[in-house]
Design a protein around this motif. Structure first.
Motif, short mmCIF file in Angstrom:
data_model
loop_
_atom_site.label_atom_id
_atom_site.label_comp_id
_atom_site.label_asym_id
_atom_site.label_seq_id
_atom_site.Cartn_x
_atom_site.Cartn_y
_atom_site.Cartn_z
N PRO A 56 16.58 8.07 -1.31
CA PRO A 56 15.65 9.17 -1.50
C PRO A 56 14.85 9.48 -0.23
N LEU A 57 14.59 10.75 0.02
CA LEU A 57 13.73 11.19 1.11
C LEU A 57 12.31 11.22 0.56
N THR A 58 11.45 10.36 1.10
CA THR A 58 10.12 10.16 0.50
C THR A 58 9.00 10.42 1.50
N VAL A 59 7.81 10.65 0.93
CA VAL A 59 6.61 10.78 1.74
C VAL A 59 6.36 9.48 2.49
N LEU A 60 6.62 8.34 1.84
CA LEU A 60 6.44 7.05 2.49
C LEU A 60 7.31 6.93 3.73
N GLY A 61 8.56 7.34 3.62
CA GLY A 61 9.45 7.24 4.77
C GLY A 61 8.97 8.06 5.95
N ARG A 62 8.45 9.27 5.67
CA ARG A 62 7.94 10.12 6.75
C ARG A 62 6.71 9.49 7.41
N ALA A 63 5.92 8.75 6.64
CA ALA A 63 4.74 8.11 7.21
C ALA A 63 5.09 6.80 7.91
N LEU A 64 6.04 6.04 7.34
CA LEU A 64 6.36 4.73 7.89
C LEU A 64 7.08 4.80 9.22
N ASP A 86 9.08 17.67 -3.13
CA ASP A 86 8.60 18.06 -4.47
C ASP A 86 7.54 17.12 -5.04
N GLN A 87 7.28 15.98 -4.37
CA GLN A 87 6.20 15.05 -4.74
C GLN A 87 6.41 14.32 -6.06
N SER A 88 7.63 14.32 -6.59
CA SER A 88 7.88 13.58 -7.83
C SER A 88 7.92 12.08 -7.54
N PRO A 89 7.39 11.23 -8.45
CA PRO A 89 7.33 9.79 -8.19
C PRO A 89 8.72 9.16 -8.08
N VAL A 90 8.82 8.12 -7.27
CA VAL A 90 10.04 7.33 -7.09
C VAL A 90 9.73 5.90 -7.48
N ASP A 91 10.62 5.26 -8.24
CA ASP A 91 10.33 3.93 -8.77
C ASP A 91 11.00 2.81 -7.99
N ARG A 92 11.41 3.07 -6.77
CA ARG A 92 11.98 2.02 -5.92
C ARG A 92 11.79 2.42 -4.46
N PHE A 93 11.85 1.42 -3.57
CA PHE A 93 11.72 1.72 -2.14
C PHE A 93 12.98 2.39 -1.61
N GLY A 94 14.12 1.95 -2.08
CA GLY A 94 15.37 2.53 -1.62
C GLY A 94 15.81 1.93 -0.29
N VAL A 95 17.07 2.15 0.03
CA VAL A 95 17.63 1.58 1.26
C VAL A 95 16.96 2.11 2.52
N ALA A 108 0.83 -1.21 0.00
CA ALA A 108 0.00 0.00 0.00
C ALA A 108 0.86 1.26 0.00
N GLY A 109 2.04 1.15 0.61
CA GLY A 109 2.93 2.30 0.68
C GLY A 109 3.49 2.73 -0.66
N ILE A 110 3.35 1.90 -1.68
CA ILE A 110 3.81 2.29 -3.02
C ILE A 110 3.15 3.59 -3.45
N SER A 111 1.90 3.81 -3.03
CA SER A 111 1.20 5.05 -3.38
C SER A 111 1.89 6.28 -2.83
N LEU A 112 2.66 6.11 -1.75
CA LEU A 112 3.34 7.24 -1.11
C LEU A 112 4.81 7.34 -1.50
N LEU A 113 5.22 6.56 -2.48
CA LEU A 113 6.61 6.64 -2.93
C LEU A 113 6.77 7.87 -3.83
N ARG A 114 6.84 9.00 -3.17
CA ARG A 114 7.06 10.28 -3.84
C ARG A 114 8.14 11.03 -3.06
N ARG A 115 8.97 11.73 -3.78
CA ARG A 115 10.03 12.49 -3.12
C ARG A 115 9.43 13.59 -2.26
N TYR A 116 10.08 13.84 -1.15
CA TYR A 116 9.67 14.94 -0.30
C TYR A 116 10.72 16.04 -0.38
#
Length: 304
Positions: free
Chosen positions: A170-178, A107-116, A97-105
């Protein structure tokens, strides 16, 4: 290939634009949007599929391995494997479900991987239940040692994911939520595990569980009265309380093993936990229900 904003349908879960009223949407509908958006991006991006397979596969090995070893040590191999499998399915569903939040923070641009960084956070989640399994299934003496051996490295990873995200991305919206969600899962299960092996008293375990559980329960109960979606961000009191929780669990555990004055230390650390938890709750309340004094006065046209 990195997705462009037109490649997939992103669920708009951010704050509403200025001057607009937020759309009335409940928790179930919000989760539905997350899974719908995640499924769309997962189908379109091979990189996302590979990234999810990598981290969920590693999580499967860790959860089943920990469940099997804990169950074998306690003579309940089947129970350990079953618990590990159920936890893996639940954690992987949240990660999907967190794939929906894989956006850079920001600027909200999409990210195509979860990252380390997000992968480390996922590993913390996968290993949270094994903390309880190692405390509950083996004999008491061995359970205490195993609990400390697995909980300490997981706690250390709490700062590693944020550090890597800030330095390498990458610093992502998902990371801030997770991150706060994983703190909730880990420390809540640690409190249960510590209670099982006798490292902390019942009242201290309840205090830790209340600190992490009450915001979620309050959100579900108060949702019909919320005027805007709550922000998934940490508070200064919450960060200090998380640090205090880790110190409390670690110090209390070591004192019990050493035969030291654990109850006096529990009272002192419990007071710190209670005060910082109260500050955290008050801050969340003020953010969710801002007072009328925080609303700016309407502008007056000088030409009027």
């Amino acid at each position: 290939m990195l997705e462009t904003p037109n490649d997939s349908v992103e669920p708009d879960l951010g704050p509403p634009a200025a001057g607009t009223e937020p759309e009335a949407i409940g928790p179930v509908a919000a989760m539905g949007r997350l899974f719908t958006g995640a499924a769309d991006r997962w189908r379109r991006s091979r990189s996302l599929r590979l990234s999810l397979a990598l981290w969920s596969g590693l999580g499967l090995a860790l959860t089943l391995g920990a469940g099997a070893s804990a169950g074998a040590l306690g003579g309940r191999l089947g129970l350990g494997l079953l618990a590990g499998a159920v936890w893996w399915v639940a954690t992987t569903a949240c990660l999907f479900a967190g794939i929906s939040l894989l956006r850079r923070y920001p600027d909200q641009s999409p990210v195509d991987r979860f990252g380390v960084p997000n992968g480390i956070t996922a590993i913390r989640a996968y290993l949270s239940l094994p903390v309880v399994l190692y405390a509950a299934l083996p004999p008491l003496g061995l359970a205490r040692v195993l609990f400390l051996a697995i909980a300490a490295p997981i706690a250390a990873l709490d700062s590693a994911d944020g550090f890597i995200a800030r330095r390498a991305g990458p610093l992502t919206v998902l990371g801030r939520a997770l991150d706060p969600i994983m703190d909730t899962a880990f420390f809540s299960l640690c409190a249960v595990a510590c209670l099982i092996v006798g490292f902390i008293p019942l009242w201290l375990a309840v205090l830790v569980l209340a600190r992490y559980g009450l915001p979620g329960v309050g959100f579900l109960v108060l949702y019909p009265w919320l005027r805007r979606p709550p922000a998934m961000v940490a508070t200064s009191f919450g960060k200090f309380n998380t640090m205090a929780s880790a110190v409390t669990i670690g110090v209390s555990s070591l004192l019990v093993l050493a035969g030291g004055p654990a109850w006096q230390t529990d009272i002192a650390l419990g007071a710190v936990l209670a005060v910082t938890a109260l500050g955290h709750f008050v801050t969340l309340w003020r953010r969710t229900f801002p007072s009328s004094r925080s609303v700016p006065a309407p502008s007056v046209d000088p030409r009027a």
